[in-house]
Each structure stands twice: as structure tokens, then as C-alpha cells.
Enzyme design. Structure first.
Site, short mmCIF file in Angstrom:
data_model
loop_
_atom_site.label_atom_id
_atom_site.label_comp_id
_atom_site.label_asym_id
_atom_site.label_seq_id
_atom_site.Cartn_x
_atom_site.Cartn_y
_atom_site.Cartn_z
N CYS A 172 35.40 29.66 35.41
CA CYS A 172 35.59 31.08 35.10
C CYS A 172 36.61 31.77 35.98
O CYS A 172 37.61 32.32 35.49
CB CYS A 172 34.26 31.81 35.24
SG CYS A 172 32.86 31.09 34.38
N HIS B 281 34.33 38.98 37.92
CA HIS B 281 34.18 37.71 38.65
C HIS B 281 35.41 37.33 39.46
O HIS B 281 35.73 36.14 39.62
CB HIS B 281 33.81 36.57 37.69
CG HIS B 281 32.96 35.52 38.34
ND1 HIS B 281 32.64 34.30 37.75
CD2 HIS B 281 32.37 35.49 39.57
CE1 HIS B 281 31.89 33.59 38.56
NE2 HIS B 281 31.71 34.29 39.67
#
Length: 611
Positions: free
Chosen positions: A102, A163
Site C-alpha cells: 500500500c 497511509h
């Protein structure tokens, strides 16, 4: 300065109301309104920036497999809204995420650069952030397409998952916050959605025991006991007692971390404010979809860039009540269907606002599906890689080949399929070009403008070589020769799957790219992807006459690529990964476990003001 017709109309209405005040002041205001407002509206409506700059709606699904969508061959999972975009736009079938995890993939997407260039990599096992109070993140020196768009007068928003870090020195500096990278509006999560964020779904740390060096500890204790009983050394009882107390303290601290983890890391922010800690997952996609449509409505008369970064379909899996039980694939399928519904809502909003013809829409995934996801109850919570091998955290095709759908009626053709190698890094130069901005000249940009390829002005991708990293380690090289339809791929090392006949790492819950979890290959494993997209049969000098010449060309390209890299701080160093109490975001107090619930969309509190 940007001019908004709707806002100017509101000001003129206010002035007109004020002109009703009796006396000279009202008469003066009426004259001013009659003179200025018509001229302002004419000039504002004729603003060339507003008329020519396209809008951008960029949607990224978390952990979605390329085989999860109907337009990529799935016949048992309904995704009609995404499928329609593919039918009426361009479908990329060789679209590559710049990293198989990610955080580095998203860094590359936003900056158009391999994550190794920005330092969004590390030399250890971890390749993502697990704690909101870590100090690593996307450096401010990096240029994102959001920052460039904002400088060009665009309204910019990130809805969903970030993130890419939060704080550096204290809990409020927000050095890595989306607002520090060009997003005017943020409504979402700083971290990813983890099992710990959903009660009853277990913990992301349930496999922590595999990282404990049991063998070394056992040998050390056995040797110590043997030497003690033979009289070579004497181990006092106090030492043994202290050792047992230490073990007890470590286990107690670990249990405390598990207990507090959801509150400290699973929170929702609006702008710089925490509005829900821990967040409530059940209707989160519904709330984020509402937030996205409101952003589009507020900014319908000015250029905008919306990055909708879905929380789904990363575990812990969730779906709103109306979608539960609607698919043939359990909760995972339900979540995919909810994502598809959300995409449909965004498209309906663009159509209602008459913005479709001036908006580039893009749908993708940040990397391949997390194949190791089996719930604590034994339910399959993973996606599907289609014909491609393996999944998330690997540089096999299943880990990095992702959906790539682009839609812009009247500008790019409908129903077109392109099988040329492209990258999620290509969106950076594409956005800049359409916004009328040149690429930065002070850094290497690895992406290429997609528009000529999408419009058929060129037949080949500009990506002759692609370099695939696993953390800071060069893992694979892809070569698409300029005079050939072949696409070669060489893997320098591969993860050790468990069980061996599988394509996943069930023993560690995710594959790592360091010893002892990998096998190096010399010579590298070589595949020709146009004839073997599943990477089922490695080529050899006996089966491929060009074996050595292909590898030599790729080695030379990799060497030139490495020479272009500049030293930068590693954002995944141990110091940047660990939990730092002074960086901990908290919307109440530690004594209350930082709990709060004041997001107006929950319907339970109205402490947060709409923008």
C-alpha cells in the site's frame, strides 16, 4: 485567483439584500450592486481557466484483485458501474502498480516516481506503517499531483485512506498530513484498515510469534542450563526470577498494546481534526461517498481534483447492511459490490452536475489481492488475481498487475483495450499535462503521460523498462523492446511460499523480501509475459536462444537506473517505524483511551462544522 460563479452570485444576493436598508447607504449599495455584479458575472463566466481545465476523479480501491471485476473476466461478482466505465472508456490490461504494498505504491502514484527515490522504502521486513505515532512519511520535498493542481487553482480533496504518515516532531505538526501535500480537504483515515479496527476480527499481530527467534532463544537457554548443571557457571536464583519477571512484563505490554491498538490507530479525521476515534466501519463507505459527492457539488463551477481512496476491500472486511449477503463470495464480495455502488454514485453526481464531458475518471487498485487473508473463523477474505500468479507483497504479476480504467467521453475512445505496459505512476505526468503544467526539471519522473496512448496518437507505451522493488531491494526488471511485442520479465529473487505448492505465504500472513524468507536466483528467473502471462514456466538457455542477451540487456538497464538514484533518508528505518508516544494523535485524553465521536455524518453529534 479563481472565480466561482455560484459564490459571486451569493455575494451579489447579499449585497442586494443589504441595499434594501432605507436611506442613502441602501441607495448607494443598490447602485453598486447594479453596476458591479453583472460585469463580474460576465467576466467570471468567461474565465478561460474555468473553461479549459479538465477535472479529475481518481479512485483507488485497497487490495482489489484484477480478477475481482467483471470487465476483467469475473463472471460471478457483479460490478456493473465499474464495468460500464470500462465499456465506455479505455481498459488497460497491462497496468502495473509501482510497488506490491500500500504505502510505497501510493507514494509512487502521487509523485510519479519509484518509491525508492522518495525514501518510501526500508531495508527490513516492514514495508508499511502500523502505528499512527510513527515519524516516517512522504517527505514534504516530494511534489504530488495534488500540490501542482492546487497551485493551478484546483479545489483538491482526498477522501479515504492516506497511509503516508502524519507527524514528525510532535502530535500536532502534521508534517506528513494530506494538507501538507496539496489536498485542501481531507476526510478519511491516516492509517490503513486493519483487523484490529473491527471487533471480532482478530489482530494483525496474531502472527507476531513467527518473528520471535525461538531457535536461538532455546539454544541459548539450553546451553545456559547445561553449563549450570555441570558446574561451569552458576546462575543465581535472582537472575532466573528477574528473567521470568522480564518475560511477564513483555507479555503484559504486548497484551496492553493489543487492547489499546484500535483506539490509538483506527481513527477518522476531517481536515486536521480527529472526529471519530476509533472509527465505526459499518457505514464508513456510505459516509465517504456522501463526502465525495458533497465536494463535487461545492466545486462544480471550478476545476477540481478528487482522490477517492477506498478503505475497502482491505481487512478487516465490512459492508453496509444493504450489501451484506448480496454476493456469492461472502463478505469480501459484498464489500466489492459496495465499492462498485460508490463508483456509480460518483458517476451519477458528475452526470447530474453536467461534468462528465470535462472530467477524467480513473479507477485502479493500489496492488494485488491479499491472498493470505483467512478470517479467525476460517472464512476466505481474499480477492482474486485472475490468471496471474500470487498476490499482494510479491512482484509476481498477481501482486502488481492491477485494474486500470480511464473514462472521458469525447476525449478518449470508448470500448478500447490497451495491452501496452503502463504504470500507476503515469497519472502524475498525465494530470500535470492536462492542467497545463510542465514536469519538474529538478528530479527524475518515472511515469509517462498516458493521453497519447489512450487517444491512439501512439501505439506503444513509453515504458521500455520497468523496475520492481520489494522495499529497498530491486526484485525484478521488465523489458518491452521497442521493435517487438514481447515483454520480458526477470525475477532476481522470489518469496518462499508456504505451503510450497501454493502462491502465498500463509505462515507469515504476508510475504517478506529479506532472508530467510526469499530465494535468490542466479541467473534470474526469466519469463516472456506476452506468451506466458501466468509466469508458469521459466525460460532456460535451452528453450530460449536469446536467454543470455535478454538478461544482459536488463542488467545494463538496471545498472543505469541505479546510477540515477540519489541518497535520501529511509522513511521505513526502525526509528521511523516505531511507536513514539509524543506523536500519538488523540482527540480526548489517554485516560479515556482517546475516544471521541463527533463526526456530523454519524447523526449522533454535530461538533464538526461542514466546510
Amino acid at each position: 485567483m479563481h472565480c466561482s460563479v455560484s459564490r459571486l452570485q451569493q455575494v451579489c444576493q447579499w449585497l442586494e439584500d443589504f441595499s434594501l436598508v432605507p436611506g442613502a447607504a441602501g441607495l448607494m449599495m443598490k447602485s453598486f450592486t447594479w453596476l458591479i455584479c453583472p460585469i463580474g458575472l460576465i467576466l467570471c463566466s468567461a474565465n478561460p481557466d474555468t473553461a479549459t481545465k479538465p477535472n479529475f476523479v481518481l479512485m483507488m480501491v485497497d487490495d482489489l484483485g484484477i480478477g475481482d471485476l467483471g470487465c476483467y473476466g469475473n463472471t460471478s461478482l457483479r460490478t456493473p458501474h465499474i464495468d460500464r466505465l470500462a465499456q465506455e472508456g479505455v481498459k488497460l490490461t497491462h497496468h502495473i502498480a509501482a510497488a506490491p504494498l500500500c504505502t510505497p505504491s501510493r507514494a509512487a502514484f502521487l509523485t510519479g516516481r519509484y518509491p525508492i527515490r522518495s525514501g518510501m522504502v526500508g531495508n527490513g521486513r516492514m514495508g508499511v506503517y502500523l502505528f499512527s505515532a510513527s515519524s516516517g512519511g512522504l517527505p514534504r520535498e516530494e511534489i504530488t499531483f495534488a500540490r501542482v493542481a492546487k497551485e493551478q487553482g484546483y479545489a483538491t480533496a482526498l477522501i479515504g485512506k492516506w497511509h503516508l504518515g502524519l507527524n514528525c516532531e510532535d502530535s500536532a505538526d502534521h508534517c506528513h498530513h494530506p494538507s501538507s501535500h496539496g489536498f485542501d480537504h481531507f476526510y478519511g483515515t491516516i492509517m490503513t484498515n486493519l483487523r484490529d479496527c473491527q471487533p471480532g476480527h482478530g489482530s494483525v499481530f496474531h502472527n507476531a510469534h513467527v518473528h520471535i527467534p525461538y531457535k536461538a532463544i532455546s539454544i541459548g537457554l539450553a546451553s545456559l542450563a547445561l553449563l549450570h548443571f555441570k558446574g561451569v557457571i552458576t546462575v543465581p536464583r535472582k537472575v532466573v526470577l528477574c528473567f521470568l519477571v522480564l518475560i511477564g512484563m513483555v507479555m503484559g505490554l504486548f497484551q496492553l498494546m493489543l487492547y489499546t491498538f484500535p483506539n490509538l490507530n483506527c481513527f477518522l479525521m476531517r481536515g486536521a481534526e480527529i472526529v471519530e476515534q476509533p472509527f465505526i466501519l459499518e457505514n464508513l463507505t456510505q459516509r465517504m461517498t456522501n463526502e465525495a459527492t458533497e465536494f463535487l457539488e461545492r466545486n462544480s463551477e471550478r476545476p477540481f481534483l478528487l482522490f477517492f481512496s477506498f478503505i475497502q476491500v482491505h481487512t478487516a472486511l465490512f459492508a453496509s447492511p444493504r450489501f451484506r449477503g448480496q454476493s456469492q463470495h461472502g463478505l469480501y464480495g459484498d464489500a466489492v459490490m459496495e465499492v462498485d455502488w460508490s463508483v456509480g454514485q460518483i458517476m451519477k453526481t458528475l452526470e447530474r452536475l453536467k461534468l462528465k464531458e470535462n472530467t477524467l475518471v480513473y479507477v485502479t487498485s493500489d496492488q494485488g489481492p491479499h491472498l493470505e487473508e483467512i478470517s479467525i473463523h476460517g472464512e476466505v477474505h481474499r480477492g482474486f488475481s485472475g490468471i496471474y500468479r500470487a498476490g499482494k507483497s510479491t512482484n509476481w504479476e498477481g501482486g502488481i498487475r492491477v485494474p486500470g480504467i480511464l473514462y472521458w467521453p469525447g476525449v478518449i475512445p470508448a470500448g478500447k483495450v490497451i495491452d501496452e505496459p503502463t504504470s500507476n505512476m503515469d497519472l502524475f505526468p498525465t494530470v500535470l499535462n492536462l492542467a497545463g503544467v510542465s514536469l519538474p526539471s529538478d528530479r527524475d519522473i518515472d511515469g509517462h503521460d498516458l493521453l497519447p496512448l489512450l487517444q491512439g496518437k501512439v501505439k506503444r507505451s513509453e515504458h521500455e523498462f520497468m523496475f520492481h522493488y520489494c522495499n529497498a531491494n530491486l526484485n525484478a526488471v521488465r523489458w518491452h523492446p521497442t521493435d517487438s511485442t514481447e515483454v520480458w520479465k526477470a525475477l532476481l529473487f522470489t518469496p518462499n511460499f508456504y505451503p510450497e505448492n501454493s502462491s502465498a505465504c500463509f505462515h507469515t500472513h504476508i510475504c517478506f523480501c529479506v532472508e530467510p524468507f526469499i530465494t535468490h536466483h542466479d541467473p534470474p528467473l526469466l519469463f516472456e509475459l506476452s506468451s506466458d502471462p501466468s509466469e508458469s514456466t521459466p525460460l532456460t538457455p535451452d528453450t530460449e536462444p536469446k536467454f543470455y542477451s535478454v538478461l544482459e540487456t536488463m542488467r545494463t538497464a538496471a545498472s543505469h537506473h541505479k546510477q540515477s538514484l540519489k541518497p535520501v533518508p529511509m522513511q521505513f528505518s526502525r526509528g521511523n517505524l516505531i511507536w513514539k508516544p509524543w506523536l500519538q494523535p488523540c482527540c480526548s485524553s489517554l485516560s479515556q483511551l482517546c475516544s471521541c465521536e463527533r463526526d456530523y455524518q454519524t447523526g449522533k453529534s454535530h461538533e464538526t462544522r461542514r466546510e
